[in-house]
Motif scaffolding. Structure first.
Motif, mmCIF file in Angstrom:
data_model
loop_
_atom_site.group_PDB
_atom_site.id
_atom_site.type_symbol
_atom_site.label_atom_id
_atom_site.label_comp_id
_atom_site.label_asym_id
_atom_site.label_seq_id
_atom_site.Cartn_x
_atom_site.Cartn_y
_atom_site.Cartn_z
ATOM 1 N N CYS A 125 14.539 -19.442 49.098
ATOM 2 C CA CYS A 125 15.438 -20.581 48.835
ATOM 3 C C CYS A 125 14.692 -21.903 48.974
ATOM 4 C CB CYS A 125 16.623 -20.553 49.799
ATOM 5 S SG CYS A 125 17.791 -19.194 49.519
ATOM 6 N N GLY A 126 13.886 -22.007 50.028
ATOM 7 C CA GLY A 126 13.125 -23.228 50.250
ATOM 8 C C GLY A 126 12.101 -23.467 49.155
ATOM 9 N N ALA A 127 11.416 -22.412 48.719
ATOM 10 C CA ALA A 127 10.391 -22.536 47.684
ATOM 11 C C ALA A 127 11.004 -22.945 46.347
ATOM 12 C CB ALA A 127 9.640 -21.219 47.528
ATOM 13 N N TYR A 128 12.148 -22.390 46.026
ATOM 14 C CA TYR A 128 12.814 -22.737 44.758
ATOM 15 C C TYR A 128 13.275 -24.188 44.780
ATOM 16 C CZ TYR A 128 15.837 -22.516 40.680
ATOM 17 O OH TYR A 128 16.411 -22.757 39.452
ATOM 18 N N LEU A 129 13.815 -24.606 45.894
ATOM 19 C CA LEU A 129 14.290 -25.984 46.034
ATOM 20 C C LEU A 129 13.145 -26.981 45.892
ATOM 21 C CD1 LEU A 129 16.712 -27.868 46.797
ATOM 22 C CD2 LEU A 129 15.995 -27.618 49.179
ATOM 23 N N GLY A 130 11.996 -26.666 46.476
ATOM 24 C CA GLY A 130 10.878 -27.603 46.473
ATOM 25 C C GLY A 130 9.882 -27.408 45.348
ATOM 26 N N SER A 131 10.124 -26.451 44.454
ATOM 27 C CA SER A 131 9.156 -26.114 43.410
ATOM 28 C C SER A 131 8.739 -27.288 42.515
ATOM 29 C CB SER A 131 9.693 -24.970 42.537
ATOM 30 O OG SER A 131 8.708 -24.556 41.609
ATOM 31 N N PRO A 132 9.657 -28.125 42.030
ATOM 32 C CA PRO A 132 9.227 -29.260 41.189
ATOM 33 C C PRO A 132 8.270 -30.199 41.916
ATOM 34 C CG PRO A 132 11.590 -28.905 40.980
ATOM 35 C CD PRO A 132 11.131 -28.054 42.120
ATOM 36 N N ILE A 133 8.501 -30.386 43.200
ATOM 37 C CA ILE A 133 7.625 -31.267 43.973
ATOM 38 C C ILE A 133 6.258 -30.623 44.158
ATOM 39 C CG2 ILE A 133 7.366 -32.527 46.152
ATOM 40 C CD1 ILE A 133 10.387 -32.500 46.422
ATOM 41 N N TYR A 134 6.239 -29.308 44.383
ATOM 42 C CA TYR A 134 4.973 -28.594 44.538
ATOM 43 C C TYR A 134 4.174 -28.641 43.239
ATOM 44 C CZ TYR A 134 1.750 -25.086 46.371
ATOM 45 O OH TYR A 134 0.626 -24.443 46.827
ATOM 46 N N LEU A 135 4.868 -28.570 42.117
ATOM 47 C CA LEU A 135 4.228 -28.638 40.807
ATOM 48 C C LEU A 135 3.463 -29.956 40.655
ATOM 49 C CD1 LEU A 135 3.901 -27.564 37.842
ATOM 50 C CD2 LEU A 135 6.045 -28.746 37.326
ATOM 51 N N VAL A 136 4.136 -31.066 40.922
ATOM 52 C CA VAL A 136 3.512 -32.383 40.801
ATOM 53 C C VAL A 136 2.411 -32.558 41.847
ATOM 54 C CG1 VAL A 136 3.905 -34.875 40.956
ATOM 55 C CG2 VAL A 136 5.581 -33.418 39.805
ATOM 56 N N LYS A 137 2.643 -32.056 43.047
ATOM 57 C CA LYS A 137 1.638 -32.137 44.117
ATOM 58 C C LYS A 137 0.333 -31.461 43.686
ATOM 59 C CE LYS A 137 1.468 -29.047 47.285
ATOM 60 N NZ LYS A 137 0.037 -28.609 47.233
ATOM 61 N N THR A 138 0.437 -30.287 43.094
ATOM 62 C CA THR A 138 -0.745 -29.551 42.644
ATOM 63 C C THR A 138 -1.487 -30.331 41.567
ATOM 64 O OG1 THR A 138 0.344 -27.441 43.127
ATOM 65 C CG2 THR A 138 -1.562 -27.372 41.675
ATOM 66 N N HIS A 139 -0.743 -30.928 40.639
ATOM 67 C CA HIS A 139 -1.366 -31.716 39.579
ATOM 68 C C HIS A 139 -2.139 -32.902 40.155
ATOM 69 C CE1 HIS A 139 1.728 -30.288 36.314
ATOM 70 N NE2 HIS A 139 0.998 -29.314 36.814
ATOM 71 N N LEU A 140 -1.541 -33.587 41.116
ATOM 72 C CA LEU A 140 -2.178 -34.767 41.705
ATOM 73 C C LEU A 140 -3.401 -34.396 42.542
ATOM 74 C CD1 LEU A 140 0.973 -36.814 42.823
ATOM 75 C CD2 LEU A 140 -0.558 -37.322 40.913
ATOM 76 N N GLN A 141 -3.319 -33.283 43.262
ATOM 77 C CA GLN A 141 -4.427 -32.889 44.123
ATOM 78 C C GLN A 141 -5.616 -32.353 43.335
ATOM 79 O OE1 GLN A 141 -2.454 -30.224 46.881
ATOM 80 N NE2 GLN A 141 -2.061 -31.883 48.336
ATOM 81 N N SER A 142 -5.358 -31.771 42.180
ATOM 82 C CA SER A 142 -6.451 -31.235 41.361
ATOM 83 C C SER A 142 -7.116 -32.317 40.507
ATOM 84 C CB SER A 142 -5.934 -30.118 40.445
ATOM 85 O OG SER A 142 -4.971 -30.626 39.531
ATOM 86 N N LYS A 143 -6.428 -33.439 40.308
ATOM 87 C CA LYS A 143 -6.974 -34.539 39.505
ATOM 88 C C LYS A 143 -8.178 -35.141 40.221
ATOM 89 C CE LYS A 143 -5.609 -38.908 37.322
ATOM 90 N NZ LYS A 143 -4.521 -39.898 37.186
ATOM 91 N N SER A 144 -9.331 -35.169 39.524
ATOM 92 C CA SER A 144 -10.552 -35.585 40.210
ATOM 93 C C SER A 144 -11.516 -36.307 39.290
ATOM 94 C CB SER A 144 -11.243 -34.352 40.815
ATOM 95 O OG SER A 144 -11.473 -33.375 39.809
ATOM 96 N N ASP A 145 -12.568 -36.816 39.888
ATOM 97 C CA ASP A 145 -13.635 -37.468 39.138
ATOM 98 C C ASP A 145 -14.241 -36.462 38.161
ATOM 99 O OD1 ASP A 145 -16.764 -38.395 39.022
ATOM 100 O OD2 ASP A 145 -15.410 -40.109 39.336
ATOM 101 N N ALA A 146 -14.591 -36.932 36.963
ATOM 102 C CA ALA A 146 -15.016 -36.039 35.879
ATOM 103 C C ALA A 146 -16.149 -35.088 36.262
ATOM 104 C CB ALA A 146 -15.426 -36.869 34.661
ATOM 105 N N HIS A 147 -17.136 -35.558 37.011
ATOM 106 C CA HIS A 147 -18.309 -34.710 37.261
ATOM 107 C C HIS A 147 -18.074 -33.660 38.356
ATOM 108 C CE1 HIS A 147 -19.135 -37.520 40.590
ATOM 109 N NE2 HIS A 147 -19.945 -36.600 41.080
ATOM 110 N N ILE A 148 -16.924 -33.703 39.039
ATOM 111 C CA ILE A 148 -16.603 -32.624 39.988
ATOM 112 C C ILE A 148 -15.221 -32.017 39.670
ATOM 113 C CG2 ILE A 148 -18.027 -33.521 41.879
ATOM 114 C CD1 ILE A 148 -15.400 -34.599 43.127
#
Length: 314
Positions: A125-148
């Motif tokens: 229940c908790g994972a389903y409720l927070g899934s959209p936020i986790y989706l955006v969190k993953t996108h932001l955390q993986s965004k990095s400088d081009a050479h790494i």
């Protein structure tokens, strides 16, 4: 009487969420590193990709050098909101189950299978409720400088811009993409975490070798539980990260690399072998271990202080 019970239930959800938020502030840098390492070498065999992050400590150095120290807290805002919503529901619901006697026998001992069921239910229940936020969190955390850079690079600049972009292109359904993988991940980890903590705490209280109601007892019991969590949860965590971060077809809204959990697992094994499921294991251990301990520690500490104040003033 009903109002009092309802208030108590909401208090449990709130306290569980706040405890997880306190832990998330300390462990988010490890979440950033974990995400990067899990995406490194995606769909490639060992030796066929550039290694930007040799290990956890090198990853910290590489990210800080290329993007600055502040980048180690990328995705902090959605990370904390996710912790509050997901763990508030997970810890709170489990505690409500426990308060109503669903997880214990008449002697107060934890019934293992019932505790697992309650842990899985509250975690899903908790994972389903927070899934959209986790989706955006993953996108932001993986965004990095081009050479790494590793994995697909999304262009969001903040949590709000991420929500707008995903919703604008894929609608509500797009915000919950990958939610099944997240529910599986949290259900496995959550059931083990809460059940092991409840069982160890009950054992410690019964045999009196350590006081689980003191801060050091809570920390000790949560540490033992965290060891089990990391071992069981890492493969599900890798699959979840890959599904959330993959590029999406602009017309169909479907993932362009993986069709779902099973397809992702098969492709990881075919290209990266069994080691692929344990990418970022040490980052997960260093992150999940302290996060598990701190979440439960702050949760129990807040519950203890809150109800002490409430009982004294009531």
């Amino acid at each position: 009487m009903t109002t009092s019970k309802n208030n108590a239930q909401w208090e449990e959800y709130l306290l569980g969420g706040l405890g997880a938020v306190c832990a998330g502030i300390f462990t988010n840098p490890l979440e950033v590193i974990k995400t990067r390492i899990q995406l490194q070498g995606e769909m490639k065999a060992r030796g066929q990709y550039t290694i930007h992050y040799r290990n956890v400590f090198h990853a910290f150095y590489a990210v800080a050098k290329a993007e600055g120290l502040v980048s180690l807290q990328k995705g902090l805002v959605p990370a904390l909101w996710y912790q509050f919503l997901m763990n508030g529901c997970r810890f709170g619901a489990y505690q409500v189950f426990d308060n109503h006697g669903f997880t214990r026998n008449k002697n107060g001992d934890v019934i293992f299978y019932k505790s697992i069921i309650c842990g899985v239910t509250s975690g899903a229940c908790g994972a389903y409720l927070g899934s959209p936020i986790y989706l955006v969190k993953t996108h932001l955390q993986s965004k990095s400088d081009a050479h790494i850079a590793v994995g697909h690079q999304h262009k969001h600049s903040s949590m709000s811009s991420g929500f707008k972009a995903i919703y604008g292109q894929y609608g509500v359904r797009g915000l919950w993409r990958g939610s099944v993988a997240s529910m599986t991940r949290v259900s496995v980890g959550g059931s083990i975490q809460l059940t092991s903590f409840a069982t160890i705490t009950s054992f410690a209280r019964k045999h009196k070798f350590i006081d689980p109601d003191r801060w050091y007892g809570t920390l000790f019991c949560s540490f033992l539980g965290s060891c089990l969590v990391v071992s069981m949860m890492t493969p599900f965590d890798v699959v979840s990260t890959r599904l959330y971060n993959q590029p999406v077809d602009s017309k169909t809204g479907r993932g362009m690399v993986y069709k779902g959990i099973f397809d992702c697992a098969v492709k990881i094994y075919q290209t990266e072998q069994i080691f692929g499921f344990y990418k970022g294991f040490w980052a997960s251990f260093l992150r999940l271990g302290p996060h598990t301990m701190l979440s439960i520690f702050f949760w129990q500490l807040l519950r203890s202080k809150f109800y002490k104040i409430k009982n004294n003033t009531g």
